[in-house]
Enzyme design. Structure first.
Site, short mmCIF file in Angstrom:
data_model
loop_
_atom_site.label_atom_id
_atom_site.label_comp_id
_atom_site.label_asym_id
_atom_site.label_seq_id
_atom_site.Cartn_x
_atom_site.Cartn_y
_atom_site.Cartn_z
N ASP A 13 0.83 -1.22 0.00
CA ASP A 13 0.00 0.00 0.00
C ASP A 13 0.86 1.26 0.00
OD1 ASP A 13 -2.39 -1.64 0.33
OD2 ASP A 13 -1.76 -1.87 2.41
N GLY A 15 1.69 3.02 -2.64
CA GLY A 15 1.40 3.91 -3.76
C GLY A 15 2.06 3.45 -5.04
N GLY A 17 0.80 1.86 -7.53
CA GLY A 17 -0.03 1.99 -8.72
C GLY A 17 0.28 3.23 -9.52
N LYS A 18 0.33 4.37 -8.83
CA LYS A 18 0.62 5.63 -9.52
C LYS A 18 2.02 5.62 -10.13
CE LYS A 18 1.97 10.35 -8.81
NZ LYS A 18 2.05 11.54 -7.95
N GLY A 40 -4.54 -4.98 -4.40
CA GLY A 40 -5.05 -4.11 -5.45
C GLY A 40 -4.34 -2.77 -5.49
N HIS A 41 -4.48 -2.08 -6.60
CA HIS A 41 -3.98 -0.72 -6.71
C HIS A 41 -4.88 0.07 -7.64
CE1 HIS A 41 -1.75 -3.24 -9.66
NE2 HIS A 41 -2.06 -2.26 -10.48
N THR A 129 -6.51 -12.28 2.65
CA THR A 129 -7.68 -11.75 1.94
C THR A 129 -8.70 -12.84 1.63
OG1 THR A 129 -6.54 -12.05 -0.17
CG2 THR A 129 -6.37 -9.88 0.87
N THR A 238 2.95 -12.83 3.23
CA THR A 238 2.20 -13.42 2.13
C THR A 238 2.86 -14.75 1.74
OG1 THR A 238 1.14 -12.94 0.00
CG2 THR A 238 3.46 -12.29 0.24
N VAL A 299 -8.57 -3.86 -2.21
CA VAL A 299 -9.22 -5.16 -2.40
C VAL A 299 -10.24 -5.44 -1.31
CG1 VAL A 299 -8.84 -7.66 -2.40
CG2 VAL A 299 -7.36 -6.18 -3.76
N THR A 300 -9.84 -5.25 -0.05
CA THR A 300 -10.69 -5.68 1.07
C THR A 300 -11.50 -4.55 1.69
OG1 THR A 300 -8.93 -5.27 2.69
CG2 THR A 300 -8.99 -7.45 1.65
#
Length: 429
Positions: A13, A15, A17-18, A40-41, A129, A238, A299-300
């Site tokens: 988490d 960042g 994605g950007k 997710g992103h 998840t 994970t 995602v969650t």
């Protein structure tokens, strides 16, 4: 021309994605190399939000996007995410999307087993998840996984499913669950085969050919290095390796093809789910960071735990992932704080240490040792050059560089891709 690996330097988490979207405009090929659809992103392009959890970010830019062999693929989620992107006007075809033929599949039995384990009152709650990621990886290393390529050979699929269910049904009997019939899994697989098979390829060969042709390859990591199955806060991790070295193993492109490792690093620290978090703030500052930073999982939807920047864990990730430079994100969330703390070391049983210990007990006992820096009242949001930043914000960034032993290559000051300060181009040799 360097190929670039993007890795999260904390607990995910950060960042990514950007930053991946920003880099993907300069890349020719984008590769997912580990994980599944559990992380997710969000990409924001021209005011439109695209939420991805399995597909590579390059798809929204029309770039060749590859799901490597290190990824576990839920075929039904794959189809759903493809259709969702198409519904947003993105052209998704085999010309721009390839899936490794040797990638293992996530099945309904994996999702159910994951949920049963996590929901059990006995044992350790990891905070998964419940999407079947862990059980799918278990079957992979247990040499009983159903892989994408198996869908092309119906005549050999049945015995493979029978072998898989011999294991899973023994588990289900022990948990008091009804056994699963072979036909159930075969139907599940055949119902989606025609929709995923057009995308499969020998991606190691595709990537090797593109590399030799001079293409810029961007390896898109999911989650964060502190969730790595070996180097993370085990067992609160994970089920895959998330450090940068996995980019080679999870794509089939040799490690010499990796030129630059970019660690995505949040200007403070967050974590979703269970596990140690030395700098966690259960006070008004933690609430401030969570609210202003919109800290909820893509995602969650789970609320993220928030705390001060932990230089100890990032410094450790710089070493375990071979990070060349970091992209510092969400600096603007710290705007308005009178003072800001940075964890520079830990105290463990009365002794000062400069690393995160491996044992679960020691990780739970470490106490953060802080340095306090003055905050800033001016805004950093939307800054696109160093001159736009308050002096104290610049000092904060420079001090982070000193503490972690890596330079800031990029600085993000808002979710918009244009609000980025480029110091070093990772693709430049």
């Amino acid at each position: 021309m360097a190929n670039v690996v993007v890795v999260g330097s904390q607990w995910g988490d950060e960042g990514k994605g950007k930053i991946v979207d920003w880099l993907s405009e300069r890349a020719d090929v984008i590769v997912r190399y580990q994980g599944g659809h559990n992380a997710g992103h969000t990409l924001v392009i021209d005011g439109v939000s695209y939420k991805l959890s399995l597909l590579p970010s390059g798809l929204v830019r029309g770039k060749l996007s590859v799901i490597g062999n290190g990824v576990v693929v839920d075929p039904h989620h794959f189809v759903a995410e493809v259709e969702k992107l198409r519904g947003q006007g993105i052209d998704v075809t085999p010309d721009v999307l390839r899936v490794a033929e040797n990638a293992p599949l996530i099945l309904s039995i994996h999702r159910e087993l994951d949920a049963m384990r996590e929901g059990s009152n006995s044992g350790l709650k990891i905070g998964t998840t419940k999407r079947g990621i862990g059980p799918a990886y278990e079957d992979k290393v247990g040499r009983r996984a159903i892989r994408v390529i198996d869908l092309t050979e119906p005549e050999t699929l049945r015995p493979k499913v029978e072998r898989l269910l011999a294991h899973h049904n023994s588990l289900r009997r022990g948990m008091g669950l009804e056994e699963i019939a072979v036909e159930t899994i075969l139907t599940e697989l055949t119902s989606v085969a025609d929709q995923i098979l057009p995308y499969i390829d020998q991606v190691w060969r595709v990537l090797d050919e593109r590399r030799k042709a001079g293409a810029r390859i961007l390896f898109e990591g999911a989650q964060g290095a502190l969730l790595d199955n070996d180097h993370g806060t085990y067992p609160f991790v994970t089920s895959s390796n998330t450090v940068a070295g996995q980019a080679a193993a999870g794509s089939g492109l040799g490690p010499t093809a990796i030129g630059y490792v970019l660690g995505i690093t949040k200007a403070y620290t967050t974590r979703v789910g269970e596990g140690p978090f030395p700098t966690e703030l259960n006070d008004e500052i933690g609430e401030f960071l969570g609210t202003k930073g919109h800290e909820f999982g893509v995602v969650t939807g789970r609320k993220r735990r928030c705390g001060w920047f932990d230089a100890v864990i990032v410094r450790q990730t710089v070493r375990t992932s071979g990070i060349n430079g970091i992209a510092l994100t969400k600096l603007d969330v710290l705007d308005g704080l009178e003072e800001i703390k940075i964890c520079v070391a830990y105290e463990l049983d009365g002794k000062r240490i400069d690393y995160l210990p491996s044992s679960m007990g020691a990780q739970a006992r470490v106490k953060p040792i802080y340095e306090t820096l003055p905050g800033w009242s001016e805004t950093t949001a939307g800054a696109r050059s160093w001159n736009d930043l308050p002096a104290q914000a610049v000092k904060y960034v420079r001090h982070i560089e000193e503490l972690i032993g890596a330079p800031v290559a990029m600085l993000s000051t808002s979710p918009e891709r244009e609000d980025t300060i480029l110091v070093t181009d990772p693709f430049h040799d």
